[in-house]
Every structure is written in C-alpha cells, then in structure tokens.
Scaffold this active site. Structure first.
Site, mmCIF file in Angstrom:
data_model
loop_
_atom_site.group_PDB
_atom_site.id
_atom_site.type_symbol
_atom_site.label_atom_id
_atom_site.label_comp_id
_atom_site.label_asym_id
_atom_site.label_seq_id
_atom_site.Cartn_x
_atom_site.Cartn_y
_atom_site.Cartn_z
ATOM 1 N N GLU A 7 0.848 -1.197 0.000
ATOM 2 C CA GLU A 7 0.000 0.000 0.000
ATOM 3 C C GLU A 7 0.884 1.248 0.000
ATOM 4 O O GLU A 7 1.581 1.537 0.973
ATOM 5 C CB GLU A 7 -0.906 -0.012 1.238
ATOM 6 C CG GLU A 7 -1.763 1.247 1.355
ATOM 7 C CD GLU A 7 -2.541 1.316 2.674
ATOM 8 O OE1 GLU A 7 -2.767 0.261 3.303
ATOM 9 O OE2 GLU A 7 -2.900 2.428 3.071
ATOM 10 N N ARG A 45 0.766 10.278 0.613
ATOM 11 C CA ARG A 45 1.155 11.324 1.561
ATOM 12 C C ARG A 45 2.345 12.118 1.071
ATOM 13 O O ARG A 45 2.765 13.080 1.719
ATOM 14 C CB ARG A 45 1.560 10.699 2.893
ATOM 15 C CG ARG A 45 0.446 9.979 3.587
ATOM 16 C CD ARG A 45 0.868 9.732 5.009
ATOM 17 N NE ARG A 45 0.117 8.670 5.629
ATOM 18 C CZ ARG A 45 0.328 8.263 6.863
ATOM 19 N NH1 ARG A 45 1.263 8.821 7.584
ATOM 20 N NH2 ARG A 45 -0.404 7.302 7.367
ATOM 21 N N LYS A 72 -11.093 -1.628 6.442
ATOM 22 C CA LYS A 72 -9.931 -1.354 7.277
ATOM 23 C C LYS A 72 -10.487 -0.798 8.594
ATOM 24 O O LYS A 72 -11.378 0.061 8.572
ATOM 25 C CB LYS A 72 -9.083 -0.327 6.529
ATOM 26 C CG LYS A 72 -8.132 0.492 7.342
ATOM 27 C CD LYS A 72 -7.189 1.203 6.381
ATOM 28 C CE LYS A 72 -6.536 2.405 7.012
ATOM 29 N NZ LYS A 72 -5.360 2.826 6.253
HETATM 30 O O1 ELE Z 1 -2.227 6.831 5.382
HETATM 31 C C1 ELE Z 1 -3.253 6.166 5.430
HETATM 32 O O2 ELE Z 1 -3.900 5.858 4.439
HETATM 33 C C2 ELE Z 1 -3.814 5.726 6.679
HETATM 34 O O3 ELE Z 1 -4.975 5.511 6.713
HETATM 35 C C3 ELE Z 1 -3.044 5.559 7.860
HETATM 36 C C4 ELE Z 1 -2.115 4.381 7.911
HETATM 37 O O4 ELE Z 1 -2.704 3.195 7.494
HETATM 38 C C5 ELE Z 1 -1.669 4.263 9.302
HETATM 39 O O5 ELE Z 1 -1.239 5.512 9.754
HETATM 40 C C6 ELE Z 1 -0.569 3.281 9.515
HETATM 41 O O6 ELE Z 1 -0.426 3.194 10.879
HETATM 42 P P1 ELE Z 1 0.937 2.862 11.610
HETATM 43 O O7 ELE Z 1 1.270 1.441 11.279
HETATM 44 O O8 ELE Z 1 0.614 3.063 13.050
HETATM 45 O O9 ELE Z 1 1.957 3.820 11.088
#
Ligand code: ELE
Length: 196
Positions: A34, A38, A121
């Site tokens: 994925e 960002r 999700k």
């Molecule tokens: O960017 C996106 O599409 C999101 O929805 C958020 C990510 O899936 C999470 O931020 C991952 O979480 P961590 O594993 O805690 O870093």
C-alpha cells in the site's frame, strides 16, 4: 487480504527507492503493498513498484475522487482510504477496483454495507478501542472482514490475527525510517510468517 497477513503501509519520499523497496518486501514474502498518497513521489512510486514481479500495488490515503482518478491512471490495483464517504465510496465501488475503506463505528460499517462492501480497514485501530472494540463491532456485522491498521506492531499483530474476522493487518513497522533493504527484507519475512 488473504494473500499475506500484513499489508505494509508505505510512505515513499523518493520514487528512486520504490523499486528496491518493493523487491525487498516481495522477497521477504509480502506481496501486497500500500503506497500512501502522503508524498509527491507516491504516484511515480506506484508505477515503479508495479514493475516488480509478484508485487500487488495499491494506493492508500485516497480521500477524494480526484485522487482516485489519479491513482487509476497509475494502474493502482486496489484502493485504501482512511475513512468512507458516500461520494468516494460510490465512485470506487462503481469502478470495480478492490476498495478497503476505513471504518471505526457501526455507522461507518452500515454506510459501507449500503455500498455493497463487506471488507473494511479498522482505523485507527489501537486508538479506536483496539481489539476489544473490533470484537464488539464484528459481532453484529458477522458477515464483515477486517484489516486493522494504526498502531499495530510485530508484537501486537499476532493477537489481532488470531481473531477470525481479521484477514490481515496493516502497518508501517515493516519499513522503519532509515532501514536498509536487507533489514526491510528481514522484517518482511518475520511479518509474512505471523498468524500462520
Ligand atoms: O495513510 C493512510 O492511508 C492511513 O490511513 C493511515 C495508515 O494506514 C496508518 O497511519 C498506519 O499506521 P501505523 O502502522 O501506526 O503507522
């Protein structure tokens, strides 16, 4: 969601690193990748990663129909979003591309069911009440399957994966900042063995 127990959530700053990163992840056994929207490099990164044999590359953080159109032009193979709106949900489900929208409440799930979706999700997983909250939500929505993401680590993933409606978890822990490709491959190998 059944291809591997962990979907690495990737934030790619430099598209030149995308292909070696995908190679390391696939070698380690994680094929579903994925790429979050960002960073400005994300679209090019999707294109680069798609060159890697075995990789299944999707776009994450898709929050608008404009972004959806953009990632479809880069041939993203699935879409992940942090939440669910009727507008974005209708556009994506109408296209037939696999879609994993974020949900955190019963109302979110019901909006997804209205769109014909049953795979979600659970986001942000840990701060939305963790496994206890998802177990409570999954009871009435017995037909739904989940990929919790947000705050999950190699240490906590097994507990999540042991719950039947959870087909996989998402997380960024597999690609820590500054890690070498050899380190990523090792983390991917450990992640791909979780829940088995
Ligand atoms: O960017 C996106 O599409 C999101 O929805 C958020 C990510 O899936 C999470 O931020 C991952 O979480 P961590 O594993 O805690 O870093």
């Amino acid at each position: 969601m059944r291809t591997s127990p962990v979907i690495p959530v990737l934030v790619i700053e430099d598209a030149a690193t995308a292909r070696p990163l995908a190679e390391a992840l696939v070698k380690g056994g994680l094929r579903v990748l994925e790429v979050t929207l960002r960073t400005p490099a994300a679209i090019e990164a999707i294109r680069e990663m798609k060159q890697v044999p075995g990789a299944i590359v999707g776009a994450g953080t898709v929050v608008s129909t404009d972004q959806f159109e953009l990632v479809m032009k880069a041939d993203a193979e699935f879409i992940v979003s942090p939440g669910l709106t009727d507008r974005l949900g209708s556009a994506i489900t109408g296209s037939g591309v696999p879609f994993l929208p974020g949900v955190a409440t019963a109302g979110d799930i019901m909006r997804g069911l209205d769109l014909g979706l049953e795979h979600f999700k659970f986001f942000p997983a840990e701060t939305s009440g963790g496994l206890k909250a998802l177990k409570a939500l999954a009871a009435p929505f017995y037909q739904c399957k989940f990929c919790p993401t947000g705050g999950i680590s190699a240490a906590t993933a097994p507990e999540w994966l042991a719950f039947d409606p959870i087909l996989c978890v998402g997380g960024s822990w597999v690609t820590p900042k500054g890690a070498s490709m050899a380190e990523v491959e090792t983390l991917a190998r450990e992640a791909s063995a979780l829940g088995r």
